[in-house]
Design a protein around this motif. Structure first.
Motif, short mmCIF file in Angstrom:
data_model
loop_
_atom_site.label_atom_id
_atom_site.label_comp_id
_atom_site.label_asym_id
_atom_site.label_seq_id
_atom_site.Cartn_x
_atom_site.Cartn_y
_atom_site.Cartn_z
N GLY B 52 0.80 -1.23 0.00
CA GLY B 52 0.00 0.00 0.00
C GLY B 52 0.82 1.27 0.00
O GLY B 52 0.30 2.35 0.29
N LEU B 53 2.11 1.17 -0.32
CA LEU B 53 2.94 2.38 -0.33
C LEU B 53 2.85 3.10 -1.68
O LEU B 53 3.16 4.28 -1.77
N TYR B 73 -5.90 0.89 5.14
CA TYR B 73 -4.71 0.64 5.95
C TYR B 73 -4.94 -0.34 7.10
O TYR B 73 -4.00 -0.81 7.71
N ARG B 74 -6.20 -0.69 7.38
CA ARG B 74 -6.48 -1.54 8.54
C ARG B 74 -5.78 -2.91 8.44
O ARG B 74 -5.31 -3.45 9.44
N LEU B 76 -3.03 -3.60 7.37
CA LEU B 76 -1.57 -3.54 7.56
C LEU B 76 -1.14 -4.07 8.93
O LEU B 76 0.02 -4.40 9.12
N GLU B 77 -2.09 -4.14 9.87
CA GLU B 77 -1.72 -4.68 11.19
C GLU B 77 -1.44 -6.18 11.11
O GLU B 77 -0.88 -6.76 12.03
N SER B 81 6.62 -5.93 7.26
CA SER B 81 7.29 -5.72 5.97
C SER B 81 8.65 -5.04 6.11
O SER B 81 8.91 -4.31 7.07
N LEU B 104 2.89 2.10 17.43
CA LEU B 104 2.14 2.37 16.19
C LEU B 104 1.34 1.16 15.73
O LEU B 104 0.29 1.31 15.11
N MET B 105 1.86 -0.04 16.03
CA MET B 105 1.14 -1.24 15.62
C MET B 105 0.09 -1.64 16.65
O MET B 105 -0.62 -2.63 16.46
#
Lengths: 240, 303
Positions: B52-53, B73-74, B76-77, B81, B104-105
């Protein structure tokens, strides 16, 4: 959001730039000491020397603060930490706002410290007991200009986000200062708030700025500038 | 087996240049997927789109059975990576860097940082990351990716800069994660030996296109047997092979070395014809293509 804010604060706390900002903020004390020395020697053109010192200090402080602002933004790109930041399950906006909040706080604290140092210097230099009205006026202006100064944060953020490298960001900021320098007329001490309303400022060449806080058009242009800059920051600080 | 990651017609253009073009790949739960490609083949751009970058120009990415729109972005938890070189705050220690990531995570357990550091053999010292070697940073990058115990690991060149012992350790770790914890691993590399030892399936990307997706069993079947000949004069030997023996499927790999891919059961006849034709044969042996050979053969066109 609290986790993001705490992370931003932690990054700042461990940065050596905080000491540069602190040192830069305390320079008015050195200027006061310089004034004392000039007085003691009976220097003929003392006012001109003081003015020159203040201008150099203002320019240096501005660059120091831009350095601090760019540290918050462009270093994320420079060190490659923006990728892991965006690979976390958060929208980019909380990051932007947390960074802005930290930058605003740091800039405001630096400005406040500068004023405090200037005030302390003035006290040291004062011959008689100081006037209560002067103190009230001085503190009132300090708070006012600190708030104005905080408006610089999104502008600095914008430079940091666009340039992505600290050195380039500083160069651009320096370019802005050089560009605006000839327009400025009297007191570079107020350079910081003047740089913000670029639109308004460029329309009124020779604009002194000492009454900026009390002029409605100034505030409107500040507001417009602030919103536009923030919008640009939001548009740029995202996953692409 | 459940598909954890899949793409359909994934494309990315940078101006007129097409970096990734119509990539369709699938990664199943618990497998290790090796993503192979030369420099500039489009590996990192693909990984950036998976994490998603980067916004794909066209095509779709599905993760955990759900199509992901760019900007979401949800999910991504559930992903750990490393994209390109792992970036860290140089003025912070390893623990402080990981602690920022932990917050952050949304990992509440503070001990997770220590566990992750010890898993990768990183000493919890006061040393700042700015003083770390490339290998140490790489290890720390893997530690960060593993910190929140993700279901999917997306690692871009994870063994870059590691010493042989470190590479072996990471290989064992990733293997263990996949076998014991059913973690899915998607890793890109140009170190073919590593991929060969680690991956269950391999995707080969070349000029932005996924040109082959194979599992290792298939790879085993596909790897061709050949006869390697060390001769005094490869040019003359080529002539004799073509005109006296009718062999056309061969390659001159070095000035004095040939590889013959057909008529392998007629080694004695080949030897006799070459010798009677005036080419002395120093060595003859039957070998099998390695992944490296296969990869080079697949990607050599147009180079």
């Amino acid at each position: 959001m609290s986790g993001i804010l705490a992370s931003e604060a932690r990054k700042w706390r461990h940065s050596s730039i905080q000491w540069v900002v602190l040192a830069s903020s305390l320079i008015p004390l050195v200027l006061s000491a310089a004034d004392l020395a000039l007085r003691a020697r009976g220097f003929p053109d003392r006012q001109a020397a003081l003015q020159s010192n203040a201008e150099i200090w203002a320019l240096g402080s501005f660059l120091t603060l831009v350095l601090a602002g760019c540290h918050v933004f462009s270093r994320e790109y420079q060190d490659g930490t923006i990728r892991p930041l965006f690979a976390t399950p958060h929208h980019p906006l909380p990051f932007l706002f947390a960074k802005l909040a930290v930058t605003v706080l740091v800039l405001a604290a630096a400005m406040f410290l500068s004023f405090a140092a200037r005030f302390l210097g003035a006290l040291l230099l004062a011959s008689g007991p100081w006037d209560a009205a002067f103190v009230r006026r001085f503190l009132g202006r300090t708070v006012l200009y600190t708030l104005q100064f905080a408006l610089l944060a999104p502008w600095i953020a914008l430079i940091g986000i666009v340039m992505k490298r600290m050195f380039s960001s500083l160069l651009v900021a320096f370019g802005f200062i050089v560009m605006l320098f000839p327009f400025h007329r009297t007191d570079l001490y107020w350079l910081f708030p003047h740089l913000v309303p670029v639109v308004h400022f460029s329309k009124t060449i020779g604009f002194d700025g000492s009454d900026l806080a009390f002029r409605t058009p100034g505030w409107i242009s500040l507001g417009v500038f602030f919103i536009l800059t923030l919008g640009l920051c939001m548009a740029l600080f995202r996953r692409r | 087996m459940e598909e954890i990651l899949s793409t359909e017609g994934l494309c990315k253009d940078f101006g007129r240049r097409q970096a990734v073009s119509g990539v369709d790949l699938t990664v199943r739960r618990g497998e290790i997927y090796g993503f192979l490609g030369r420099n500039g083949a489009g590996k990192t751009t693909t990984i950036r789109m998976l994490t998603g970058l980067t916004r794909p120009t066209a095509g779709t990415v599905s993760l955990f059975g759900r199509r992901i729109r760019f900007g979401e972005y949800r999910h991504l938890e559930r992903i750990g990576s490393i994209v390109e070189t792992p970036g860290f705050y140089p003025n912070l220690t390893a623990r402080e860097n990981l602690d920022i990531h932990r917050r952050l995570m949304g990992v509440a357990d503070r001990e997770a940082v220590g566990r992750s550091l010890s898993l990768l053999g990183i000493e919890d010292t006061k040393q700042r990351v700015g003083h770390f070697s490339t290998g140490m940073r790489q290890r720390l990058g893997i530690a960060r990716a593993l910190l929140h115990e993700p279901e999917l690991l997306v690692l871009d060149e994870p063994v870059n800069g590691l010493d042989p012992a470190g590479i072996k350790e990471v290989r064992r770790l990733l293997s263990g994660l996949a076998r014991e914890r059913n973690v899915t691993v998607f890793l890109s590399s140009h170190i073919l030996g590593e991929i060969e030892k680690l991956a269950d399936r391999i995707g080969i990307i070349h000029h932005g296109r996924l040109i082959q997706e194979i599992d290792l069993e298939e790879m085993e079947r596909m790897s061709r047997q050949y006869m390697e000949l060390h001769v005094a004069d490869a040019a003359k030997a080529s002539f004799l092979l073509e005109h006296r023996l009718g062999i056309s499927d061969y390659r001159v790999t070095e000035p004095e070395t040939l590889r013959i891919y057909e008529k392998l059961d007629r080694a004695d006849e080949i030897n006799r014809e070459l010798v009677t034709g005036g080419v002395s044969v120093r060595e003859m042996k039957t070998m099998r293509d390695s992944l490296e050979d296969h990869f080079l053969r697949m990607t050599e066109d147009g180079q």
